[in-house]
Design an enzyme around this catalytic site. Structure first.
Site, PDB file in Angstrom:
ATOM      1  N   LYS A 128      -3.119   4.341  -3.802  1.00  0.00           N
ATOM      2  CA  LYS A 128      -3.522   5.489  -4.618  1.00  0.00           C
ATOM      3  C   LYS A 128      -2.284   6.155  -5.175  1.00  0.00           C
ATOM      4  O   LYS A 128      -1.364   6.470  -4.436  1.00  0.00           O
ATOM      5  CB  LYS A 128      -4.250   6.511  -3.749  1.00  0.00           C
ATOM      6  N   MET A 150      -9.542   7.645   9.645  1.00  0.00           N
ATOM      7  CA  MET A 150     -10.083   8.167   8.377  1.00  0.00           C
ATOM      8  C   MET A 150     -11.179   9.207   8.580  1.00  0.00           C
ATOM      9  O   MET A 150     -12.132   9.266   7.808  1.00  0.00           O
ATOM     10  CB  MET A 150     -10.656   6.999   7.535  1.00  0.00           C
ATOM     11  N   ASP A 162       0.828  -1.196   0.000  1.00  0.00           N
ATOM     12  CA  ASP A 162       0.000   0.000   0.000  1.00  0.00           C
ATOM     13  C   ASP A 162       0.868   1.254   0.000  1.00  0.00           C
ATOM     14  O   ASP A 162       2.082   1.177   0.064  1.00  0.00           O
ATOM     15  CB  ASP A 162      -0.867   0.027   1.254  1.00  0.00           C
TER      16      ASP A 162
HETATM   17  N1  SAH Z   1      -4.604  -0.677   8.909  1.00  0.00           N
HETATM   18  C1  SAH Z   1      -4.253   0.654   9.324  1.00  0.00           C
HETATM   19  C2  SAH Z   1      -5.397   1.640   9.108  1.00  0.00           C
HETATM   20  C3  SAH Z   1      -5.766   1.831   7.684  1.00  0.00           C
HETATM   21  S1  SAH Z   1      -7.051   3.008   7.471  1.00  0.00           S
HETATM   22  C4  SAH Z   1      -3.800   0.629  10.789  1.00  0.00           C
HETATM   23  O1  SAH Z   1      -3.973  -0.370  11.456  1.00  0.00           O
HETATM   24  O2  SAH Z   1      -3.261   1.620  11.240  1.00  0.00           O
HETATM   25  C5  SAH Z   1      -6.143   4.478   7.138  1.00  0.00           C
HETATM   26  C6  SAH Z   1      -6.285   5.441   8.270  1.00  0.00           C
HETATM   27  O3  SAH Z   1      -5.394   5.081   9.296  1.00  0.00           O
HETATM   28  C7  SAH Z   1      -5.927   6.859   7.937  1.00  0.00           C
HETATM   29  O4  SAH Z   1      -6.984   7.543   7.334  1.00  0.00           O
HETATM   30  C8  SAH Z   1      -5.615   7.419   9.304  1.00  0.00           C
HETATM   31  O5  SAH Z   1      -6.792   7.699  10.021  1.00  0.00           O
HETATM   32  C9  SAH Z   1      -4.980   6.235   9.952  1.00  0.00           C
HETATM   33  N2  SAH Z   1      -3.514   6.318   9.861  1.00  0.00           N
HETATM   34  C10 SAH Z   1      -2.677   5.485   9.205  1.00  0.00           C
HETATM   35  N3  SAH Z   1      -1.402   5.855   9.393  1.00  0.00           N
HETATM   36  C11 SAH Z   1      -1.428   6.941  10.181  1.00  0.00           C
HETATM   37  C12 SAH Z   1      -0.428   7.773  10.748  1.00  0.00           C
HETATM   38  N4  SAH Z   1       0.871   7.568  10.535  1.00  0.00           N
HETATM   39  N5  SAH Z   1      -0.831   8.803  11.526  1.00  0.00           N
HETATM   40  C13 SAH Z   1      -2.144   9.043  11.765  1.00  0.00           C
HETATM   41  N6  SAH Z   1      -3.115   8.285  11.255  1.00  0.00           N
HETATM   42  C14 SAH Z   1      -2.778   7.240  10.482  1.00  0.00           C
END
Ligand code: SAH
Length: 494
Positions: free
Chosen positions: A55, A170, A33
Protein backbone atom coordinates in the site's frame (compact mmCIF):
# COMPACT_ATOMS: atom_id res chain seq x y z
CA UNK A 1 14.24 -19.28 -13.01
CA UNK A 2 13.15 -19.72 -9.43
CA UNK A 3 10.79 -17.63 -7.38
CA UNK A 4 11.62 -17.53 -3.69
CA UNK A 5 8.76 -16.79 -1.33
CA UNK A 6 10.75 -15.25 1.48
CA UNK A 7 9.78 -14.09 4.95
CA UNK A 8 11.55 -10.90 6.09
CA UNK A 9 10.57 -11.25 9.74
CA UNK A 10 8.56 -8.82 11.86
CA UNK A 11 10.67 -5.67 11.46
CA UNK A 12 13.91 -5.91 13.44
CA UNK A 13 16.54 -6.46 10.71
CA UNK A 14 18.39 -8.78 13.09
CA UNK A 15 15.50 -11.20 12.83
CA UNK A 16 15.94 -11.76 9.11
CA UNK A 17 17.18 -15.26 8.39
CA UNK A 18 20.63 -15.97 6.95
CA UNK A 19 18.90 -17.58 3.97
CA UNK A 20 16.79 -14.49 3.27
CA UNK A 21 19.85 -12.21 3.24
CA UNK A 22 21.70 -14.58 0.94
CA UNK A 23 18.79 -14.67 -1.54
CA UNK A 24 18.29 -10.89 -1.41
CA UNK A 25 21.98 -10.40 -2.20
CA UNK A 26 21.67 -12.65 -5.24
CA UNK A 27 18.26 -11.69 -6.60
CA UNK A 28 17.70 -10.22 -10.07
CA UNK A 29 14.23 -9.05 -9.06
CA UNK A 30 12.78 -8.34 -5.61
CA UNK A 31 9.05 -7.84 -5.25
CA UNK A 32 8.43 -6.61 -1.74
CA UNK A 33 5.69 -5.58 0.65
CA UNK A 34 5.47 -2.54 2.89
CA UNK A 35 5.95 -4.32 6.21
CA UNK A 36 9.56 -5.37 5.73
CA UNK A 37 12.53 -4.11 7.76
CA UNK A 38 13.73 -0.71 6.56
CA UNK A 39 17.19 -2.06 5.80
CA UNK A 40 15.99 -5.33 4.26
CA UNK A 41 16.99 -4.32 0.76
CA UNK A 42 20.37 -2.81 1.67
CA UNK A 43 22.14 -5.96 0.59
CA UNK A 44 20.42 -6.16 -2.80
CA UNK A 45 22.53 -5.90 -5.93
CA UNK A 46 22.81 -2.37 -7.29
CA UNK A 47 21.35 -3.56 -10.59
CA UNK A 48 18.53 -5.60 -9.06
CA UNK A 49 15.02 -4.61 -10.06
CA UNK A 50 13.08 -3.62 -6.94
CA UNK A 51 9.32 -3.64 -7.24
CA UNK A 52 7.10 -2.33 -4.50
CA UNK A 53 3.84 -4.23 -4.14
CA UNK A 54 2.27 -2.84 -0.99
CA UNK A 55 0.00 0.00 0.00
CA UNK A 56 1.37 3.41 -0.96
CA UNK A 57 0.73 6.00 1.77
CA UNK A 58 -2.48 4.37 2.92
CA UNK A 59 -3.68 4.13 -0.67
CA UNK A 60 -4.78 1.07 -2.55
CA UNK A 61 -2.85 -2.14 -2.28
CA UNK A 62 -1.48 -3.39 -5.58
CA UNK A 63 -4.15 -5.99 -6.43
CA UNK A 64 -3.16 -9.59 -5.75
CA UNK A 65 -3.79 -10.58 -9.40
CA UNK A 66 -1.30 -7.94 -10.49
CA UNK A 67 1.32 -9.28 -8.04
CA UNK A 68 0.74 -12.83 -9.18
CA UNK A 69 1.00 -11.78 -12.81
CA UNK A 70 4.32 -10.03 -12.05
CA UNK A 71 5.65 -13.06 -10.19
CA UNK A 72 4.90 -15.34 -13.13
CA UNK A 73 6.20 -12.92 -15.71
CA UNK A 74 9.48 -12.18 -13.86
CA UNK A 75 9.73 -15.83 -12.79
CA UNK A 76 9.89 -16.75 -16.48
CA UNK A 77 12.39 -14.08 -17.53
CA UNK A 78 14.74 -13.69 -14.53
CA UNK A 79 17.09 -16.19 -12.96
CA UNK A 80 16.22 -15.41 -9.38
CA UNK A 81 13.11 -13.62 -8.14
CA UNK A 82 12.59 -12.90 -4.45
CA UNK A 83 9.06 -12.29 -3.27
CA UNK A 84 9.73 -10.62 0.08
CA UNK A 85 6.97 -10.49 2.67
CA UNK A 86 6.73 -9.34 6.25
CA UNK A 87 6.92 -12.04 8.92
CA UNK A 88 6.41 -15.50 7.48
CA UNK A 89 5.17 -15.82 3.90
CA UNK A 90 2.74 -18.62 4.75
CA UNK A 91 1.18 -16.97 7.82
CA UNK A 92 -1.57 -14.58 6.68
CA UNK A 93 0.73 -13.56 3.88
CA UNK A 94 -1.04 -15.00 0.86
CA UNK A 95 2.14 -16.95 0.18
CA UNK A 96 0.07 -20.07 -0.27
CA UNK A 97 -1.96 -18.50 -3.05
CA UNK A 98 1.16 -17.25 -4.79
CA UNK A 99 2.76 -20.70 -4.57
CA UNK A 100 -0.36 -22.21 -6.15
CA UNK A 101 -0.27 -19.71 -8.99
CA UNK A 102 3.42 -20.49 -9.58
CA UNK A 103 2.78 -24.26 -9.65
CA UNK A 104 -0.03 -23.71 -12.14
CA UNK A 105 2.29 -21.65 -14.32
CA UNK A 106 5.00 -24.31 -14.14
CA UNK A 107 7.48 -22.03 -12.38
CA UNK A 108 9.87 -23.45 -9.78
CA UNK A 109 9.60 -21.93 -6.33
CA UNK A 110 11.08 -22.29 -2.87
CA UNK A 111 9.71 -21.10 0.46
CA UNK A 112 11.90 -19.42 3.07
CA UNK A 113 10.02 -19.16 6.37
CA UNK A 114 10.36 -16.00 8.41
CA UNK A 115 9.90 -15.10 12.04
CA UNK A 116 6.20 -14.39 12.27
CA UNK A 117 4.88 -11.29 14.04
CA UNK A 118 2.44 -13.35 16.10
CA UNK A 119 5.31 -14.91 18.01
CA UNK A 120 7.96 -12.20 17.69
CA UNK A 121 5.91 -9.15 18.74
CA UNK A 122 4.71 -10.83 21.95
CA UNK A 123 8.26 -12.12 22.61
CA UNK A 124 9.66 -8.58 22.33
CA UNK A 125 6.98 -7.50 24.79
CA UNK A 126 8.00 -10.24 27.22
CA UNK A 127 5.04 -12.49 26.43
CA UNK A 128 5.76 -16.15 25.76
CA UNK A 129 2.90 -17.49 23.62
CA UNK A 130 3.02 -20.80 25.50
CA UNK A 131 4.02 -21.38 29.11
CA UNK A 132 4.07 -24.60 31.10
CA UNK A 133 1.87 -23.13 33.81
CA UNK A 134 -0.33 -20.89 31.70
CA UNK A 135 -0.89 -22.12 28.14
CA UNK A 136 -0.15 -25.42 26.45
CA UNK A 137 -1.53 -24.45 23.08
CA UNK A 138 -1.74 -21.41 20.88
CA UNK A 139 -3.98 -20.46 17.97
CA UNK A 140 -3.26 -17.86 15.29
CA UNK A 141 -6.20 -16.07 13.79
CA UNK A 142 -7.01 -13.09 11.65
CA UNK A 143 -9.12 -10.32 13.10
CA UNK A 144 -9.48 -8.77 9.70
CA UNK A 145 -13.11 -9.62 9.31
CA UNK A 146 -15.98 -8.02 11.10
CA UNK A 147 -16.93 -10.63 13.71
CA UNK A 148 -20.57 -9.60 13.43
CA UNK A 149 -20.63 -10.51 9.79
CA UNK A 150 -23.02 -13.47 9.40
CA UNK A 151 -20.73 -15.25 6.96
CA UNK A 152 -17.60 -14.84 9.16
CA UNK A 153 -15.17 -17.63 8.43
CA UNK A 154 -14.20 -17.77 12.09
CA UNK A 155 -16.18 -19.76 14.61
CA UNK A 156 -15.87 -17.39 17.57
CA UNK A 157 -17.66 -19.80 19.94
CA UNK A 158 -15.10 -22.50 19.18
CA UNK A 159 -12.28 -19.98 19.52
CA UNK A 160 -13.60 -18.80 22.88
CA UNK A 161 -13.63 -22.44 24.02
CA UNK A 162 -10.09 -23.03 22.70
CA UNK A 163 -7.92 -24.02 25.67
CA UNK A 164 -4.92 -21.82 25.06
CA UNK A 165 -3.51 -18.50 23.90
CA UNK A 166 -5.23 -16.67 21.05
CA UNK A 167 -3.00 -14.56 18.83
CA UNK A 168 -4.89 -12.16 16.58
CA UNK A 169 -3.32 -10.59 13.47
CA UNK A 170 -4.86 -7.56 11.76
CA UNK A 171 -7.37 -7.07 14.53
CA UNK A 172 -7.01 -3.53 15.96
CA UNK A 173 -10.07 -2.16 14.28
CA UNK A 174 -12.25 -5.07 15.32
CA UNK A 175 -11.04 -5.34 18.91
CA UNK A 176 -14.38 -4.39 20.49
CA UNK A 177 -16.24 -6.99 18.44
CA UNK A 178 -13.61 -9.67 18.98
CA UNK A 179 -13.41 -9.30 22.75
CA UNK A 180 -17.21 -9.18 23.04
CA UNK A 181 -17.46 -12.39 21.03
CA UNK A 182 -14.89 -14.13 23.20
CA UNK A 183 -16.68 -13.06 26.40
CA UNK A 184 -20.00 -14.18 24.88
CA UNK A 185 -18.40 -17.51 24.12
CA UNK A 186 -17.49 -18.01 27.77
CA UNK A 187 -14.07 -16.42 28.30
CA UNK A 188 -13.82 -14.35 31.46
CA UNK A 189 -13.77 -10.56 31.05
CA UNK A 190 -10.90 -10.67 33.54
CA UNK A 191 -8.73 -12.81 31.32
CA UNK A 192 -5.44 -11.02 30.58
CA UNK A 193 -5.02 -9.43 27.16
CA UNK A 194 -2.21 -7.45 25.57
CA UNK A 195 -1.56 -5.48 22.39
CA UNK A 196 1.83 -5.08 20.78
CA UNK A 197 2.09 -2.36 18.17
CA UNK A 198 5.09 -2.28 15.80
CA UNK A 199 6.59 -5.25 17.58
CA UNK A 200 10.40 -5.61 17.33
CA UNK A 201 10.62 -2.15 15.72
CA UNK A 202 12.15 0.89 17.45
CA UNK A 203 8.68 2.33 17.99
CA UNK A 204 7.29 -0.78 19.68
CA UNK A 205 4.49 -0.10 22.15
CA UNK A 206 2.70 -2.61 24.29
CA UNK A 207 -0.36 -2.28 26.50
CA UNK A 208 -1.75 -4.82 28.89
CA UNK A 209 -5.31 -5.14 30.15
CA UNK A 210 -8.09 -7.68 30.21
CA UNK A 211 -10.55 -9.02 27.71
CA UNK A 212 -13.03 -6.56 29.22
CA UNK A 213 -10.80 -3.47 29.01
CA UNK A 214 -8.53 -4.00 26.03
CA UNK A 215 -10.73 -2.45 23.33
CA UNK A 216 -11.08 0.81 25.27
CA UNK A 217 -7.38 0.75 26.15
CA UNK A 218 -6.56 0.54 22.45
CA UNK A 219 -8.66 3.65 21.82
CA UNK A 220 -7.21 5.55 24.80
CA UNK A 221 -3.63 4.66 23.88
CA UNK A 222 -4.26 5.22 20.16
CA UNK A 223 -2.98 1.81 19.21
CA UNK A 224 -2.69 1.46 15.44
CA UNK A 225 -1.76 -1.22 12.94
CA UNK A 226 0.42 -3.18 12.72
CA UNK A 227 -0.60 -4.69 16.02
CA UNK A 228 -0.77 -8.20 17.41
CA UNK A 229 -3.39 -8.94 20.06
CA UNK A 230 -2.75 -11.63 22.66
CA UNK A 231 -5.58 -13.17 24.70
CA UNK A 232 -4.86 -15.57 27.54
CA UNK A 233 -3.06 -15.79 30.89
CA UNK A 234 0.37 -15.42 29.23
CA UNK A 235 -0.51 -11.80 28.38
CA UNK A 236 -0.14 -10.96 32.07
CA UNK A 237 3.56 -11.83 31.93
CA UNK A 238 4.22 -8.62 29.98
CA UNK A 239 4.44 -6.65 33.18
CA UNK A 240 7.20 -8.84 34.61
CA UNK A 241 9.10 -9.85 31.51
CA UNK A 242 9.10 -6.65 29.42
CA UNK A 243 12.79 -6.65 28.75
CA UNK A 244 12.87 -4.34 25.75
CA UNK A 245 11.77 -1.15 27.46
CA UNK A 246 14.25 -1.75 30.25
CA UNK A 247 17.33 -1.49 28.07
CA UNK A 248 19.45 1.59 28.85
CA UNK A 249 18.92 3.42 25.54
CA UNK A 250 15.34 2.38 24.86
CA UNK A 251 13.42 5.20 23.22
CA UNK A 252 16.55 7.20 22.34
CA UNK A 253 17.28 7.97 18.68
CA UNK A 254 20.96 8.46 17.89
CA UNK A 255 22.47 9.68 14.62
CA UNK A 256 25.84 8.23 13.62
CA UNK A 257 27.87 10.35 11.22
CA UNK A 258 31.05 8.34 10.83
CA UNK A 259 32.09 6.54 7.66
CA UNK A 260 29.84 3.69 6.66
CA UNK A 261 32.69 1.19 7.02
CA UNK A 262 33.06 2.14 10.67
CA UNK A 263 29.49 3.07 11.46
CA UNK A 264 28.12 -0.43 11.61
CA UNK A 265 29.98 -1.46 14.75
CA UNK A 266 28.90 1.64 16.64
CA UNK A 267 25.36 1.36 15.29
CA UNK A 268 25.13 -2.28 16.30
CA UNK A 269 26.34 -1.57 19.82
CA UNK A 270 23.84 1.27 20.23
CA UNK A 271 21.00 -0.85 18.87
CA UNK A 272 21.97 -3.61 21.25
CA UNK A 273 21.41 -1.15 24.08
CA UNK A 274 17.96 -0.35 22.75
CA UNK A 275 18.61 2.83 20.76
CA UNK A 276 17.14 3.62 17.40
CA UNK A 277 20.04 4.48 15.12
CA UNK A 278 20.06 6.83 12.14
CA UNK A 279 23.07 6.01 10.00
CA UNK A 280 24.10 9.18 8.19
CA UNK A 281 27.71 8.84 7.07
CA UNK A 282 29.17 12.22 6.12
CA UNK A 283 32.54 10.86 5.29
CA UNK A 284 34.03 7.95 3.44
CA UNK A 285 37.60 6.81 3.10
CA UNK A 286 39.42 6.22 -0.16
CA UNK A 287 42.76 4.51 -0.23
CA UNK A 288 45.47 6.38 -2.07
CA UNK A 289 47.42 4.30 -4.52
CA UNK A 290 51.18 4.27 -4.17
CA UNK A 291 54.18 2.07 -3.52
CA UNK A 292 54.38 -0.02 -0.37
CA UNK A 293 56.71 1.72 2.10
CA UNK A 294 60.05 0.00 2.81
CA UNK A 295 58.89 -1.16 6.23
CA UNK A 296 62.19 -2.84 7.01
CA UNK A 297 63.98 0.51 7.01
CA UNK A 298 62.10 1.83 10.09
CA UNK A 299 62.45 1.15 13.78
CA UNK A 300 59.03 2.64 14.52
CA UNK A 301 55.82 2.18 12.52
CA UNK A 302 52.84 4.30 13.62
CA UNK A 303 49.24 3.73 12.63
CA UNK A 304 46.67 6.30 13.66
CA UNK A 305 43.41 4.74 12.42
CA UNK A 306 41.94 1.42 11.29
CA UNK A 307 41.56 2.89 7.79
CA UNK A 308 45.29 3.60 7.76
CA UNK A 309 45.99 -0.04 8.60
CA UNK A 310 43.72 -1.28 5.82
CA UNK A 311 45.22 1.12 3.28
CA UNK A 312 48.78 0.18 4.24
CA UNK A 313 48.00 -3.51 3.83
CA UNK A 314 46.32 -2.82 0.49
CA UNK A 315 49.59 -1.36 -0.71
CA UNK A 316 51.56 -4.31 0.62
CA UNK A 317 49.17 -6.79 -0.95
CA UNK A 318 49.32 -4.97 -4.28
CA UNK A 319 53.03 -5.85 -4.33
CA UNK A 320 52.49 -9.44 -3.25
CA UNK A 321 53.60 -8.67 0.31
CA UNK A 322 52.00 -9.39 3.67
CA UNK A 323 52.72 -9.00 7.39
CA UNK A 324 56.18 -10.50 6.85
CA UNK A 325 57.24 -7.17 5.30
CA UNK A 326 57.24 -5.73 8.83
CA UNK A 327 60.67 -5.71 10.51
CA UNK A 328 61.16 -8.21 13.38
CA UNK A 329 60.07 -7.02 16.85
CA UNK A 330 63.66 -7.04 18.04
CA UNK A 331 64.40 -4.21 15.62
CA UNK A 332 61.23 -2.16 15.40
CA UNK A 333 58.09 -1.22 17.32
CA UNK A 334 54.59 -0.90 16.02
CA UNK A 335 52.46 1.83 17.59
CA UNK A 336 48.68 2.19 17.36
CA UNK A 337 46.68 5.20 18.45
CA UNK A 338 43.94 3.14 20.08
CA UNK A 339 42.24 -0.23 20.45
CA UNK A 340 40.38 -0.14 17.11
CA UNK A 341 43.64 0.45 15.24
CA UNK A 342 45.38 -2.26 17.28
CA UNK A 343 42.51 -4.62 16.45
CA UNK A 344 42.86 -3.89 12.74
CA UNK A 345 46.60 -4.62 12.99
CA UNK A 346 45.97 -7.87 14.81
CA UNK A 347 43.61 -8.95 12.06
CA UNK A 348 46.59 -8.73 9.73
CA UNK A 349 48.81 -10.65 12.11
CA UNK A 350 50.62 -7.69 13.68
CA UNK A 351 50.83 -7.25 17.44
CA UNK A 352 50.92 -3.65 18.70
CA UNK A 353 53.85 -2.71 20.95
CA UNK A 354 52.84 0.80 21.97
CA UNK A 355 49.30 2.09 22.55
CA UNK A 356 48.34 5.08 24.69
CA UNK A 357 45.46 5.05 27.18
CA UNK A 358 43.72 7.83 25.32
CA UNK A 359 43.28 7.55 21.59
CA UNK A 360 44.60 11.00 20.66
CA UNK A 361 47.82 12.14 18.96
CA UNK A 362 49.18 13.88 22.07
CA UNK A 363 48.80 10.71 24.13
CA UNK A 364 50.47 8.61 21.46
CA UNK A 365 53.36 11.09 21.26
CA UNK A 366 53.72 10.88 25.06
CA UNK A 367 53.55 7.09 25.04
CA UNK A 368 56.34 7.04 22.48
CA UNK A 369 58.48 9.26 24.71
CA UNK A 370 60.45 6.40 26.19
CA UNK A 371 60.72 4.42 22.94
CA UNK A 372 64.07 4.76 21.17
CA UNK A 373 63.47 5.99 17.61
CA UNK A 374 65.80 6.83 14.77
CA UNK A 375 63.57 6.38 11.74
CA UNK A 376 59.80 6.39 11.93
CA UNK A 377 56.98 5.78 9.51
CA UNK A 378 53.62 7.41 10.10
CA UNK A 379 51.03 5.91 7.73
CA UNK A 380 47.87 7.97 7.94
CA UNK A 381 45.22 10.09 6.24
CA UNK A 382 46.17 12.81 3.77
CA UNK A 383 44.79 15.52 6.02
CA UNK A 384 45.74 14.90 9.62
CA UNK A 385 47.32 16.70 12.55
CA UNK A 386 51.11 16.61 12.84
CA UNK A 387 51.32 16.06 16.57
CA UNK A 388 53.03 12.66 16.35
CA UNK A 389 55.50 13.42 13.53
CA UNK A 390 56.42 16.78 15.12
CA UNK A 391 57.06 15.18 18.51
CA UNK A 392 59.25 12.49 16.96
CA UNK A 393 61.21 14.99 14.85
CA UNK A 394 61.77 17.13 17.89
CA UNK A 395 63.55 14.17 19.41
CA UNK A 396 65.83 14.00 16.39
CA UNK A 397 64.13 11.13 14.62
CA UNK A 398 63.79 11.03 10.88
CA UNK A 399 60.08 10.77 10.11
CA UNK A 400 58.36 9.75 6.90
CA UNK A 401 54.72 10.71 6.80
CA UNK A 402 53.00 8.61 4.16
CA UNK A 403 49.38 9.48 3.36
CA UNK A 404 47.80 6.13 2.52
CA UNK A 405 44.18 7.21 2.38
CA UNK A 406 42.03 10.27 2.25
CA UNK A 407 38.61 11.07 3.54
CA UNK A 408 36.00 12.39 1.18
CA UNK A 409 32.77 14.18 1.97
CA UNK A 410 29.57 12.20 1.58
CA UNK A 411 26.48 14.24 0.90
CA UNK A 412 23.47 13.43 3.04
CA UNK A 413 20.14 13.03 1.29
CA UNK A 414 17.26 15.25 2.35
CA UNK A 415 15.63 12.28 4.04
CA UNK A 416 18.83 11.54 5.97
CA UNK A 417 19.16 15.16 7.05
CA UNK A 418 15.56 15.18 8.27
CA UNK A 419 16.08 11.92 10.17
CA UNK A 420 19.23 13.29 11.82
CA UNK A 421 17.49 16.53 12.77
CA UNK A 422 14.72 14.55 14.46
CA UNK A 423 17.16 12.42 16.49
CA UNK A 424 17.77 12.92 20.22
CA UNK A 425 21.55 12.70 19.93
CA UNK A 426 24.12 13.14 17.19
CA UNK A 427 27.53 11.52 17.56
CA UNK A 428 30.76 12.93 16.16
CA UNK A 429 33.79 10.69 16.17
CA UNK A 430 36.30 13.01 14.51
CA UNK A 431 36.81 16.64 13.55
CA UNK A 432 36.14 15.80 9.92
CA UNK A 433 32.72 14.32 10.72
CA UNK A 434 31.88 17.68 12.33
CA UNK A 435 33.06 19.70 9.32
CA UNK A 436 31.43 17.47 6.75
CA UNK A 437 28.19 17.19 8.64
CA UNK A 438 27.82 20.93 9.00
CA UNK A 439 28.70 21.44 5.36
CA UNK A 440 26.10 18.95 4.31
CA UNK A 441 23.31 20.60 6.31
CA UNK A 442 23.97 24.00 4.81
CA UNK A 443 26.54 25.28 7.30
CA UNK A 444 26.80 25.76 11.05
CA UNK A 445 24.52 28.81 11.12
CA UNK A 446 21.65 26.98 9.48
CA UNK A 447 22.12 24.09 11.89
CA UNK A 448 22.30 26.33 14.96
CA UNK A 449 19.22 28.20 13.75
CA UNK A 450 17.21 25.03 14.28
CA UNK A 451 17.45 25.89 17.97
CA UNK A 452 16.48 23.63 20.81
CA UNK A 453 14.86 21.04 18.56
CA UNK A 454 18.34 20.07 17.36
CA UNK A 455 19.70 16.77 18.64
CA UNK A 456 22.15 17.05 21.51
CA UNK A 457 25.77 16.75 20.45
CA UNK A 458 28.04 13.92 21.54
CA UNK A 459 31.77 14.28 20.95
CA UNK A 460 34.32 11.50 21.16
CA UNK A 461 37.05 13.72 22.61
CA UNK A 462 38.74 17.11 22.89
CA UNK A 463 39.85 17.45 19.25
CA UNK A 464 36.34 16.80 17.99
CA UNK A 465 34.91 19.12 20.68
CA UNK A 466 37.29 21.89 19.59
CA UNK A 467 36.04 21.56 16.04
CA UNK A 468 32.46 21.85 17.27
CA UNK A 469 33.32 24.98 19.27
CA UNK A 470 35.09 26.46 16.27
CA UNK A 471 31.71 26.32 14.54
CA UNK A 472 29.86 27.81 17.48
CA UNK A 473 28.52 24.55 18.88
CA UNK A 474 29.11 23.46 22.44
CA UNK A 475 29.26 19.68 22.80
CA UNK A 476 26.55 18.50 25.20
CA UNK A 477 28.38 15.28 26.01
CA UNK A 478 32.09 14.51 25.68
CA UNK A 479 33.48 11.02 26.12
CA UNK A 480 36.01 10.69 28.94
CA UNK A 481 37.66 7.82 27.11
CA UNK A 482 38.16 8.74 23.46
CA UNK A 483 36.97 5.64 21.70
CA UNK A 484 33.70 3.90 20.91
CA UNK A 485 33.43 2.28 24.35
CA UNK A 486 33.97 5.67 25.94
CA UNK A 487 31.45 7.32 23.66
CA UNK A 488 28.80 4.74 24.50
CA UNK A 489 29.55 4.95 28.22
CA UNK A 490 29.16 8.73 28.07
CA UNK A 491 25.81 8.43 26.29
CA UNK A 492 24.47 5.95 28.84
CA UNK A 493 25.61 8.14 31.72
CA UNK A 494 24.02 11.28 30.27
N1 SAH B 1 2.99 -12.69 7.23
C1 SAH B 1 3.00 -11.81 8.36
C2 SAH B 1 1.59 -11.32 8.72
C3 SAH B 1 0.96 -10.49 7.66
S1 SAH B 1 -0.63 -9.92 8.13
C4 SAH B 1 3.67 -12.51 9.55
O1 SAH B 1 3.91 -13.69 9.49
O2 SAH B 1 3.96 -11.84 10.52
C5 SAH B 1 -0.27 -8.32 8.76
C6 SAH B 1 -0.50 -8.28 10.24
O3 SAH B 1 0.61 -8.84 10.90
C7 SAH B 1 -0.64 -6.91 10.82
O4 SAH B 1 -1.93 -6.41 10.69
C8 SAH B 1 -0.29 -7.16 12.27
O5 SAH B 1 -1.36 -7.75 12.96
C9 SAH B 1 0.77 -8.21 12.12
N2 SAH B 1 2.11 -7.60 12.17
C10 SAH B 1 3.03 -7.58 11.19
N3 SAH B 1 4.16 -6.98 11.61
C11 SAH B 1 3.94 -6.62 12.89
C12 SAH B 1 4.73 -5.98 13.88
N4 SAH B 1 5.98 -5.58 13.65
N5 SAH B 1 4.17 -5.79 15.10
C13 SAH B 1 2.90 -6.18 15.37
N6 SAH B 1 2.13 -6.78 14.47
C14 SAH B 1 2.63 -7.02 13.25
Amino acid sequence: MTVYLVGAGPGDPGLMTARSLELIARADVIIHDRLIPASALDGARADAELIYAGKEGGGEQVPQEEITRLLIERGRSAESVVRLKGGDPFVFGRGGEEAEALIDAGIAFEVVPGVTAGIAAPAYAGIPVTHRDAASSVAFLTGHEDPDKAESALDWRALAAFPGTLIVYMGVRQLAGISARLIDGGRSPDEPAALVQSGTLPGQRAVQGTLGTIAQLAVDEQIRAPTIAVFGPVAALHDRLRWLERRPLHGVTIAVTRAREQASRLAERLRGLGAEVVVAPVISTRTLPGPAPELDSYDLICLTSPSGVEALFERLEAEGLDARAFPPRTRARVAAIGPATARALRQHGIVTDVMPEQAVGEALAAALGSVPVTRALVARAREARDVVPDALRERGAEVDVVPVYETVVEELTQAQTAAVAAADLITFTSASTVRNFLASVGGADAWIARGQSRPRTVSIGPVTSEELRAHGLEPDIEAAQHDIDGLIAAIIRS
